[in-house]
Design a protein around this motif. Structure first.
Motif, mmCIF file in Angstrom:
data_model
loop_
_atom_site.group_PDB
_atom_site.id
_atom_site.type_symbol
_atom_site.label_atom_id
_atom_site.label_comp_id
_atom_site.label_asym_id
_atom_site.label_seq_id
_atom_site.Cartn_x
_atom_site.Cartn_y
_atom_site.Cartn_z
ATOM 1 N N SER A 369 39.710 8.285 -29.671
ATOM 2 C CA SER A 369 40.833 7.703 -30.636
ATOM 3 C C SER A 369 42.237 7.148 -29.172
ATOM 4 C CB SER A 369 41.898 9.206 -31.273
ATOM 5 O OG SER A 369 41.901 9.786 -30.275
ATOM 6 N N SER A 370 42.399 6.243 -29.715
ATOM 7 C CA SER A 370 43.711 5.595 -29.163
ATOM 8 C C SER A 370 44.884 6.239 -28.186
ATOM 9 C CB SER A 370 45.045 4.338 -30.078
ATOM 10 O OG SER A 370 44.019 3.228 -30.290
ATOM 11 N N ASP A 371 45.169 7.177 -28.538
ATOM 12 C CA ASP A 371 45.599 8.631 -27.466
ATOM 13 C C ASP A 371 45.022 9.728 -26.761
ATOM 14 O OD1 ASP A 371 44.854 10.629 -29.426
ATOM 15 O OD2 ASP A 371 46.440 10.787 -30.777
ATOM 16 N N GLY A 372 43.538 9.558 -27.168
ATOM 17 C CA GLY A 372 42.684 10.078 -26.350
ATOM 18 C C GLY A 372 42.023 11.184 -26.532
ATOM 19 N N LYS A 373 42.742 11.824 -27.694
ATOM 20 C CA LYS A 373 42.730 13.185 -28.320
ATOM 21 C C LYS A 373 41.909 13.609 -29.062
ATOM 22 C CE LYS A 373 48.100 13.311 -27.699
ATOM 23 N NZ LYS A 373 49.715 13.998 -27.913
ATOM 24 N N ARG A 374 41.098 13.017 -29.180
ATOM 25 C CA ARG A 374 40.074 13.183 -30.601
ATOM 26 C C ARG A 374 38.946 12.470 -30.082
ATOM 27 N NH1 ARG A 374 42.794 12.321 -35.733
ATOM 28 N NH2 ARG A 374 43.337 10.572 -34.978
ATOM 29 N N CYS A 411 33.595 3.594 -33.936
ATOM 30 C CA CYS A 411 35.072 3.052 -33.396
ATOM 31 C C CYS A 411 36.232 3.180 -34.008
ATOM 32 C CB CYS A 411 34.899 1.701 -32.999
ATOM 33 S SG CYS A 411 35.392 0.967 -34.316
ATOM 34 N N TRP A 412 37.154 3.891 -33.236
ATOM 35 C CA TRP A 412 38.583 4.821 -34.119
ATOM 36 C C TRP A 412 39.354 3.155 -34.845
ATOM 37 C CZ3 TRP A 412 39.929 9.877 -35.127
ATOM 38 C CH2 TRP A 412 39.497 10.753 -34.317
ATOM 39 N N SER A 413 40.212 3.314 -35.753
ATOM 40 C CA SER A 413 40.962 2.351 -35.563
ATOM 41 C C SER A 413 42.063 2.759 -35.117
ATOM 42 C CB SER A 413 41.677 2.307 -37.044
ATOM 43 O OG SER A 413 41.995 3.978 -37.561
ATOM 44 N N PRO A 414 42.952 1.704 -34.387
ATOM 45 C CA PRO A 414 44.220 1.523 -33.754
ATOM 46 C C PRO A 414 45.079 3.025 -34.335
ATOM 47 C CG PRO A 414 43.819 -0.491 -33.620
ATOM 48 C CD PRO A 414 42.715 0.405 -34.454
ATOM 49 N N PRO A 452 30.419 -1.440 -34.581
ATOM 50 C CA PRO A 452 31.304 -1.630 -34.948
ATOM 51 C C PRO A 452 32.769 -1.200 -33.669
ATOM 52 C CG PRO A 452 31.431 0.019 -35.984
ATOM 53 C CD PRO A 452 30.170 0.350 -35.618
ATOM 54 N N VAL A 453 33.188 -2.525 -33.387
ATOM 55 C CA VAL A 453 34.704 -2.269 -32.619
ATOM 56 C C VAL A 453 35.351 -3.067 -32.626
ATOM 57 C CG1 VAL A 453 33.198 -2.300 -30.113
ATOM 58 C CG2 VAL A 453 33.998 -4.159 -31.001
ATOM 59 N N TRP A 454 36.879 -1.723 -32.723
ATOM 60 C CA TRP A 454 37.735 -2.765 -33.947
ATOM 61 C C TRP A 454 38.686 -2.714 -32.416
ATOM 62 C CZ3 TRP A 454 38.532 0.224 -38.027
ATOM 63 C CH2 TRP A 454 39.282 -0.124 -39.267
ATOM 64 N N SER A 455 39.357 -4.642 -33.189
ATOM 65 C CA SER A 455 40.958 -4.484 -32.460
ATOM 66 C C SER A 455 41.403 -4.106 -31.892
ATOM 67 C CB SER A 455 41.090 -6.513 -32.266
ATOM 68 O OG SER A 455 41.798 -5.875 -34.197
ATOM 69 N N PRO A 456 42.448 -3.890 -30.829
ATOM 70 C CA PRO A 456 44.078 -3.674 -30.973
ATOM 71 C C PRO A 456 44.779 -3.445 -31.035
ATOM 72 C CG PRO A 456 43.091 -3.680 -28.876
ATOM 73 C CD PRO A 456 42.134 -4.546 -29.357
ATOM 74 N N ASP A 457 44.924 -4.578 -32.332
ATOM 75 C CA ASP A 457 46.163 -4.554 -33.575
ATOM 76 C C ASP A 457 45.380 -4.327 -34.450
ATOM 77 O OD1 ASP A 457 44.134 -6.175 -33.892
ATOM 78 O OD2 ASP A 457 45.136 -8.279 -33.340
ATOM 79 N N GLY A 458 44.808 -3.993 -35.004
ATOM 80 C CA GLY A 458 43.787 -3.111 -35.873
ATOM 81 C C GLY A 458 43.372 -4.548 -36.997
ATOM 82 N N ASN A 459 43.910 -5.782 -36.352
ATOM 83 C CA ASN A 459 43.704 -6.319 -37.879
ATOM 84 C C ASN A 459 41.758 -7.301 -37.780
ATOM 85 O OD1 ASN A 459 45.931 -6.775 -38.854
ATOM 86 N ND2 ASN A 459 46.264 -8.058 -37.208
ATOM 87 N N ARG A 475 29.065 -10.051 -35.820
ATOM 88 C CA ARG A 475 29.746 -10.473 -37.055
ATOM 89 C C ARG A 475 31.188 -9.879 -36.667
ATOM 90 N NH1 ARG A 475 26.319 -14.120 -38.570
ATOM 91 N NH2 ARG A 475 24.204 -13.422 -39.303
ATOM 92 N N ALA A 476 32.031 -10.558 -37.898
ATOM 93 C CA ALA A 476 33.267 -9.886 -37.748
ATOM 94 C C ALA A 476 34.226 -10.110 -39.525
ATOM 95 C CB ALA A 476 34.676 -11.057 -37.175
ATOM 96 N N ILE A 477 34.586 -8.952 -39.238
ATOM 97 C CA ILE A 477 35.249 -8.627 -40.602
ATOM 98 C C ILE A 477 37.206 -7.849 -40.315
ATOM 99 C CG2 ILE A 477 33.379 -8.549 -41.877
ATOM 100 C CD1 ILE A 477 33.966 -5.834 -42.095
ATOM 101 N N ARG A 478 37.592 -8.766 -41.669
ATOM 102 C CA ARG A 478 39.198 -7.245 -41.929
ATOM 103 C C ARG A 478 38.783 -6.409 -42.321
ATOM 104 N NH1 ARG A 478 41.507 -11.354 -38.506
ATOM 105 N NH2 ARG A 478 42.370 -12.787 -38.931
ATOM 106 N N PRO A 479 39.192 -5.194 -41.678
ATOM 107 C CA PRO A 479 39.445 -3.988 -42.392
ATOM 108 C C PRO A 479 39.312 -3.679 -43.722
ATOM 109 C CG PRO A 479 40.990 -4.144 -40.954
ATOM 110 C CD PRO A 479 40.670 -5.325 -41.457
#
Length: 571
Positions: A369-374, A411-414, A452-459, A475-479
């Protein structure tokens, strides 16, 4: 009368135990082991001629992987391809002998996934075309009259039987399951069966099957659901193969009793077995044995392409380390204490084992996760790969996405609310997002998708779709599942080979040949790529991450440190 009946029962039980004991006699007992090679670097995929006199194998002794030949007992070696035949190393069989042993077959070229199988004289010379493009792993029947091979074309790696010249090819099987593959086809000594490995290669859920040369329903011979490779029939009753153990250690050498359909490990010691092949009479084996290593390295992201002189070791206390992932002041990675790989955390100069590989080995990098806690990891249990979420110290593990059989990495969402993962549910394969706290998975695509890898801005979510043989398209998609056009980039399979820069402005990805991978950067504003490295180390690179400051790429390098061994079985 009762006494006679008891004696009959006891005799039958004794006979069954004796038969079972014979079935599990280790063929390596009293065998003679002789080391054929002792080159620096790696030797792989050793094959033996039908008469047991010659051995062909791949080696990077002269730089690129070439096909080498040696006559057993002479100590002399001939480089047959001399770097002139393109990329030869495949993840399945890459070379072997013709049915009469007079020629060596090979598969390779500028694009291995579309290369034809060719034949070349035993002592060298120009190769000639033999089987059409996308053909893979040919094997001759012992009487030399027929061949079997499969193609690398999706779906299902169709298996074909043809005459010895490759003519009159007939498809006898194709795996109908989503993501299914068929590899390593070989003939039984009597020609009545074709043994092959079948299953979901992306998750290492494979087993041994057999089918009649005329086709029909295949018969399952093992129920191990793990990586299996290089089938070598000894006789009508025994089939050797290489595979990891249940604890994830290995791969080791196994013997399958074809009557009872039971397997038993027959190799012991520390050396792993990467391949095995047998002569036509089953009396001589050739095997690739290895003492593999895995280390982490770093290379800077510069305005110019970095070279090998810019690469530095990334120091960790563990002897083995691979699959790095950064998160909130910590580095997570896979490592092993002798069994399968587990999950470790390195923080403030201290290491902590988060997940023990001896419980269930990890085959994929963790997702942080982005905060590194999970942390999210993938565990195979009860025939399915499940996503487990836990804290960064390994406590509080919970399974999510119960309806999914996951594949690849997560991967986690931001914002920490979702976990994206490839896999399949009752409706088939696709890309999904699962609520991190549990709940129903949401389908994003209706086609195969992994890593999958999620962009840092979540888009934006980048993932790999279904590919041909050894390559898969990005490939690429939106959430919300809407598609996004990106340049046509092909990624090698078996690895996690792309990551966003921490600022989200670019995507770093691996490109190039299997053992000559380099890093490139896709600018997401201009959609143009530039090369980041020119590396020349032949080690196998599979996974990387980018340091939180965006200045370094930290990646793994895996070396087999392997040699070829000849094994003469007792008479």
């Amino acid at each position: 009368m009762v006494t006679v009946l008891v004696l009959v029962v006891l005799a039958a039980a004794w006979f069954e135990r004796r038969r079972s004991s014979r079935a599990f006699e280790n063929p390596l007992i009293d065998a003679k082991f002789s080391r054929l090679t002792d080159f620096e670097g790696s030797e792989l995929q050793a094959e033996i001629s039908p008469d047991g006199k010659f051995v062909a194998f791949l080696s990077d002794r002269d730089g690129p992987f070439d096909v080498w030949l040696s006559q057993v007992g002479t100590g002399r070696f001939l480089n047959l391809t001399q770097g002139k035949q393109g990329e030869l190393l495949e993840l399945t069989r890459s070379t072997g002998f013709s049915g009469d042993g007079a020629e060596v077959w090979l598969r390779g070229g500028p694009v291995v996934s579309d290369a034809p199988i060719r034949l070349m004289p035993l002592m060298g010379g120009p190769p000639r075309p033999f089987l059409p493009r996308s053909s893979v792993a040919v094997s001759w029947s012992q009487d030399g009259s027929r061949i079997v091979y499969h193609t690398g074309k999706p779906p299902g790696d169709p298996i074909f039987v043809a005459d010895r010249t490759g003519a009159r090819a007939t498809q006898i099987f194709i795996d109908p399951n989503a993501g299914g593959h068929c590899h390593f086809p070989v003939w039984s000594p009597d020609g009545n069966w074709i043994y092959f490995v079948r299953g979901i290669n992306a998750t290492g859920e494979m087993d041994i099957w057999r089918i009649a040369p005329s086709g029909g329903p295949p018969e399952r011979l093992t129920n191990r659901n793990t990586s299996i490779a290089f089938l070598a029939p000894l006789d009508a009753r025994r089939l050797l193969y290489v595979s990891p153990a249940e604890d994830g250690s290995g791969p080791w050498l196994y013997s399958l009793d074809l009557d009872s359909k039971t397997s038993r490990r027959i190799s012991y010691g520390l050396e792993q077995y990467l391949s095995v092949a047998a002569s036509a009479d089953g009396r001589r084996l050739v095997a690739t044995v290895a003492n593999p290593s895995a280390r982490l390295w770093s290379v800077p992201i510069l305005d110019r392409p970095a070279t090998e002189s810019d690469v530095r070791p990334y120091a960790l206390p563990n002897v083995r380390a691979l699959a790095p992932r950064f998160g909130a002041g910590s580095l997570f990675y896979l490592s092993s204490l002798g069994a399968g790989d587990g999950l470790w955390r390195y923080r403030d100069g201290q290491t902590l084992e988060i997940w023990r590989g001896s419980e269930v080995p990890l085959l994929e990098p963790p997702a942080l996760s982005s905060d590194g806690k999970r942390v999210a990891i993938l565990l195979r249990r009860e025939g399915k790969v499940r996503v487990y979420v836990m804290s960064d110290d390994g406590t509080g593990g919970t399974a999510i996405g119960d309806t999914l059989d996951a594949q690849g990495t997560a991967c986690w969402s931001p914002d920490g609310k979702w976990i994206a993962i490839g896999g399949q549910d009752a409706k088939g394969p696709g890309l999904f997002k699962i609520p991190a706290g549990g709940g129903a998975a949401v389908r994003l695509t209706d086609k195969p998708a992994i890593n999958p890898v999620w962009s840092p801005d979540g888009n934006l979510i980048i993932y790999t779709g279904a590919g041909v043989s050894r390559y898969q398209p990005l490939r690429a998609i939106r959430p919300d599942g809407s598609a996004v056009d990106i340049p046509g980039i092909q990624i090698r399979v078996q690895g996690q080979r792309y990551r966003f820069l921490p600022d989200g402005k670019g995507l770093v990805y691996m490109e190039g040949l299997l053992r000559r991978q380099d890093f490139a950067l896709l600018d997401l504003a201009t959609l143009k790529s530039r090369t980041l490295t020119h590396l020349d180390n032949p080690a196998n690179m599979q996974t990387f991450d980018i340091t939180p400051d965006g200045k370094q790429i930290v990646f793994d390098r895996l070396r087999e440190n392997s040699d070829i061994v000849v094994i003469d079985l007792p008479k």
